[in-house]
Design a protein around this motif. Structure first.
Motif, PDB file in Angstrom:
ATOM      1  N   GLU A  52      58.123  40.835  48.484  1.00  0.00           N
ATOM      2  CA  GLU A  52      59.002  40.184  47.515  1.00  0.00           C
ATOM      3  C   GLU A  52      58.597  40.442  46.070  1.00  0.00           C
ATOM      4  OE1 GLU A  52      59.415  36.021  48.302  1.00  0.00           O
ATOM      5  OE2 GLU A  52      59.888  36.360  50.405  1.00  0.00           O
ATOM      6  N   ASP A  53      57.341  40.788  45.840  1.00  0.00           N
ATOM      7  CA  ASP A  53      56.851  40.956  44.475  1.00  0.00           C
ATOM      8  C   ASP A  53      56.922  42.399  43.989  1.00  0.00           C
ATOM      9  OD1 ASP A  53      54.832  42.128  45.969  1.00  0.00           O
ATOM     10  OD2 ASP A  53      53.213  41.180  44.846  1.00  0.00           O
ATOM     11  N   ASP A  54      57.657  43.241  44.706  1.00  0.00           N
ATOM     12  CA  ASP A  54      57.788  44.652  44.335  1.00  0.00           C
ATOM     13  C   ASP A  54      56.403  45.322  44.276  1.00  0.00           C
ATOM     14  OD1 ASP A  54      59.234  46.956  43.731  1.00  0.00           O
ATOM     15  OD2 ASP A  54      59.110  46.591  41.561  1.00  0.00           O
ATOM     16  N   ASP A  55      55.518  44.915  45.175  1.00  0.00           N
ATOM     17  CA  ASP A  55      54.157  45.453  45.328  1.00  0.00           C
ATOM     18  C   ASP A  55      53.237  45.180  44.141  1.00  0.00           C
ATOM     19  OD1 ASP A  55      54.849  46.484  47.855  1.00  0.00           O
ATOM     20  OD2 ASP A  55      55.636  48.310  46.930  1.00  0.00           O
ATOM     21  N   ALA A  56      53.533  44.170  43.340  1.00  0.00           N
ATOM     22  CA  ALA A  56      52.719  43.857  42.163  1.00  0.00           C
ATOM     23  C   ALA A  56      51.278  43.526  42.546  1.00  0.00           C
ATOM     24  CB  ALA A  56      53.332  42.693  41.389  1.00  0.00           C
ATOM     25  N   ILE A  57      51.096  42.660  43.524  1.00  0.00           N
ATOM     26  CA  ILE A  57      49.743  42.229  43.908  1.00  0.00           C
ATOM     27  C   ILE A  57      48.970  43.399  44.498  1.00  0.00           C
ATOM     28  CG2 ILE A  57      48.417  40.618  45.338  1.00  0.00           C
ATOM     29  CD1 ILE A  57      50.042  39.332  42.987  1.00  0.00           C
TER      30      ILE A  57
END
Length: 159
Positions: free
Chosen positions: A72-77
């Motif tokens: 859901e975070d567009d792979d940010a983490i």
């Protein structure tokens, strides 16, 4: 000899600042917002079970999803963790000043380290971290006591 050690320290400081600048440049527009959302979802008041976070809609979601395709975070983490792996490798090699890195991004690193350690739940504690991010694991083993003493910039607080 004194000048040599002073020069080395100055070089580590400059390298740390350059590495931190590269990290900040690599962040996409909403990456820190995604980190803050996960931070709030994993804080004690959120009552997330170990290895989970509380999503916007109130569900307990396994942390594993942050490292899966189509998160859901567009792979940010995941991107941040990969950057921290490189930064930690440099800290371990002694080419950057650990105290400067910690001051700037210590809270971010600490939380991601905790999340990586909790992926898979209590029965698999630390396995994902050790396998995929060994430099992060080693830095936290080596500097854990110092990290508790060193100040760091606060990027988010649970309200």
């Amino acid at each position: 000899l004194s000048a040599y050690f002073q020069n080395q320290r100055q070089r580590r400081l400059e390298n740390a600042l350059k590495l931190l600048a590269l990290f900040k440049e690599s962040l996409r527009e909403n990456d820190l917002d995604h980190w803050k959302e996960l931070f709030v979802g994993t804080c004690d008041p959120a009552s997330a079970p170990p290895g989970h976070f509380i999503s916007r809609d109130g569900r307990a979601v396994p942390l594993d999803v942050m490292w899966s395709e189509g998160s859901e975070d567009d792979d940010a983490i995941q991107r941040m963790a990969e950057s921290f792996e490189i930064i930690c490798y440099e800290v371990l090699s002694g080419t950057v000043e650990a105290r400067i890195v910690w001051f700037e991004i210590g809270q971010l690193m600490s939380e991601i380290h905790k999340w990586l350690n909790d992926v898979g739940g209590p029965e698999k504690k630390g396995q994902f971290l050790a396998r995929h991010y060994p430099s992060i694991k080693k830095v936290f083993e080596k500097y854990e006591g110092k990290f508790k003493e060193w100040p760091c910039r606060i990027h988010a607080q649970f309200e």
